[in-house]
Scaffold this active site. Structure first.
Site, PDB file in Angstrom:
ATOM      1  N   GLN A  84      24.125 -24.881  47.455  1.00  0.00           N
ATOM      2  CA  GLN A  84      25.345 -24.664  48.201  1.00  0.00           C
ATOM      3  C   GLN A  84      25.871 -23.127  48.012  1.00  0.00           C
ATOM      4  O   GLN A  84      25.254 -22.357  47.381  1.00  0.00           O
ATOM      5  CB  GLN A  84      26.231 -25.366  47.689  1.00  0.00           C
ATOM      6  CG  GLN A  84      26.009 -27.024  47.864  1.00  0.00           C
ATOM      7  CD  GLN A  84      27.205 -27.618  47.582  1.00  0.00           C
ATOM      8  OE1 GLN A  84      27.468 -28.367  46.576  1.00  0.00           O
ATOM      9  NE2 GLN A  84      28.516 -27.822  48.331  1.00  0.00           N
ATOM     10  N   HIS A  85      26.896 -22.670  48.852  1.00  0.00           N
ATOM     11  CA  HIS A  85      27.484 -21.515  48.794  1.00  0.00           C
ATOM     12  C   HIS A  85      26.801 -20.057  49.238  1.00  0.00           C
ATOM     13  O   HIS A  85      27.821 -19.063  49.343  1.00  0.00           O
ATOM     14  CB  HIS A  85      28.025 -21.172  47.180  1.00  0.00           C
ATOM     15  CG  HIS A  85      28.561 -22.409  46.519  1.00  0.00           C
ATOM     16  ND1 HIS A  85      29.503 -23.294  47.114  1.00  0.00           N
ATOM     17  CD2 HIS A  85      28.343 -23.093  45.510  1.00  0.00           C
ATOM     18  CE1 HIS A  85      29.928 -24.176  46.292  1.00  0.00           C
ATOM     19  NE2 HIS A  85      29.035 -24.199  45.307  1.00  0.00           N
ATOM     20  N   ASP A 241      23.452 -29.717  47.753  1.00  0.00           N
ATOM     21  CA  ASP A 241      22.512 -30.448  46.867  1.00  0.00           C
ATOM     22  C   ASP A 241      23.324 -31.402  46.090  1.00  0.00           C
ATOM     23  O   ASP A 241      22.435 -32.502  45.907  1.00  0.00           O
ATOM     24  CB  ASP A 241      21.849 -29.074  46.019  1.00  0.00           C
ATOM     25  CG  ASP A 241      23.006 -28.264  45.329  1.00  0.00           C
ATOM     26  OD1 ASP A 241      24.123 -28.297  45.445  1.00  0.00           O
ATOM     27  OD2 ASP A 241      22.108 -27.184  44.742  1.00  0.00           O
TER      28      ASP A 241
END
Length: 478
Positions: A84-85, A241
């Site tokens: 992520q991110h 995830d």
């Protein structure tokens, strides 16, 4: 011929689906039977090290892992779960502007503080469910605008690692209007810092506040909505995830605790939390609900450090820990080895408290290290409870969950039964389960038999959590 019919024809009336885990370290692919979840084949390829990586490396790894897994010729649907991110910036032609800044790149820490100071933590928590920290995409965009203004000015679209891979897999990067083909899902969008999971809409004002100008963002697909079709292979919306891992373990409403390099505790909820303290991130899940999440920086590597300190391997560390009495004779390890995120103490260091001549034994230190790691996650569970999450059981996964001592000690720290599923590629499995859901179009994702689970129970250790709580304020800064 539909994707389902084509896959069934090629695989003996058993459609196959693929799930991908594009993590920080590697790309893993599983090919499973859409109906039963039976593992048919798998593949893996590594990713470069570092906190900034050019997305092309992920694409090369995905293709290598797919090739190792036998390809997609007989596969009916595929979904990608990803780290992520990560900030992926594209120009108007769909070209990557600079290497992606990953979730673990902390250069945007000052930008996070600035964004919080500008609007206040409560504003952010109520707007998007999370208070900005350096991992969130919105802080990386502010860093880009301040430190690489020429790259920020060229940024026509912003997406996340799994969005970009799904886009490439669909071939949308070669379309006449490439940016129009970007698609994501609620779970990954909720980790950006500019998405409201309650309304399923972007907060473009927050994006502009960070980047300095508007930019195209991926369309947010529904949990089982096809994002694209690649030569008859349906491409699912994918997931972050943690959400994919929850889907892969079929955890239901239990809390999922993952003990990898970092520790994560999360649980499905019908309500997006708004925690102004920033301890609980109000992410969305992969089913249309929410996934309140707490992250600690120190999990499995606490065991690695303890084993090095004692001069033993991980197996012997486990044996030593189980030979000590619960509570480790009063020894308490505060495992802030890399600072800590929950609580937010980025400059803290670890500490050992309660040592006496009588309890200064290797077994007590081994057990105290494990108890300390688990107490950190238990504090995370407390934060989830404060946001309305009910904790009646824990599913324990991750590298440290393979330790016999960890799984036997965990119930005495968490205070609830602990279920440990068979080791597996949970994120890739969750992506494959989503692909099967997309393929079948059912109201709920399929239920698969992915093997047996072990259940551990035990009484809470008297005074353990209280001693740990007392120790949390006693540390040195680096």
């Amino acid at each position: 011929m539909s994707a389902s019919e084509r896959g069934a024809e090629r695989s003996g009336n058993q459609p196959l689906v693929a799930g991908v885990d594009s993590s920080t370290q590697s790309c893993k692919v599983v090919i499973r039977d859409a109906g039963t979840g039976r593992l048919v084949r798998h593949g893996r390829a590594g990713h470069p090290e570092g906190t900034e990586v050019h997305p092309e490396a992920w694409w090369q790894a995905l293709n290598a892992a797919l090739e190792q897994a036998g390809g997609l010729a007989d596969v009916s649907a595929i979904s990608i779960g990803g780290q992520q991110h990560g900030m992926v910036c594209l120009d108007s032609d769909g070209q990557v502007i600079r290497p992606a800044l990953l979730w673990n790149d902390t250069r945007s820490a000052a930008a996070a503080l600035d964004l919080v100071a500008e609007l206040g933590p409560r504003y952010w928590a109520e707007a998007v469910g999370s208070v900005p920290v350096a991992s969130l995409t919105v802080t990386k965009l502010r860093w880009l605008a301040e430190h690489e203004p020429e790259h920020a000015a060229r940024t026509a679209a912003v997406c996340l690692p799994h969005d970009w891979l799904s886009w490439r897999l669909a071939g949308a990067d070669t379309a006449a209007q490439p940016l129009a083909g970007l698609v994501t899902d609620r779970s990954d969008a909720s980790g950006t810092g500019y998405f409201d999971g309650r309304s399923n809409s972007y907060r473009t004002d927050l994006l502009v506040r960070a980047l300095g100008h508007p930019a195209a963002l991926p369309r947010v697909a529904g949990p089982a909505e096809p994002a694209a079709d690649r030569d008859g292979v349906l491409i699912g919306p994918g997931a972050g995830d943690n959400a994919a891992g929850a889907l892969g373990t079929q955890v239901g409403d239990d809390v999922l605790v993952s003990l990898g390099t970092s520790g994560v505790a999360c649980a499905r909820s019908g309500v997006q939390p708004a925690d102004p303290s920033g301890l609980v991130a109000g992410f969305s899940d992969a089913t249309g609900a929410f996934l309140p999440l707490v992250c600690t920086l120190n999990a499995a590597r606490v065991l690695d450090a303890a084993a090095r300190l004692l001069g033993v391997g991980l197996a012997e560390l486990s044996t030593l820990a189980l030979s000590a009495a619960p509570g480790a004779g009063g020894v308490t390890v505060l495992p802030y080895l890399e600072g800590e995120r929950t609580p937010n103490l980025p400059h803290a260091t670890g500490a050992v408290h309660g040592l006496t001549l009588a309890n200064s034994q290797p077994a007590n230190l081994a057990r105290a290290a494990i108890e300390g790691m688990l107490c950190g996650l238990a504090a995370g569970l407390d934060a989830l409870v404060a946001q309305g999450v009910s904790v009646s059981g824990v599913h324990l996964i991750g590298g440290a969950a393979r330790s016999e001592a960890v799984v036997r000690i965990a119930p005495s720290v968490f205070g609830v039964p602990v279920t440990v599923p068979e080791p597996g590629e949970y994120v890739a499995d969750g992506a494959a389960r989503q692909a099967a859901w997309v393929l079948t179009g059912t109201a709920q994702p399929p239920v698969w038999d992915l093997g047996s689970s072990a259940v551990y129970d035990g009484a809470p250790t008297p005074g353990l959590r209280e001693r740990y709580a007392d120790a949390t304020g006693k540390y040195l800064n680096r």
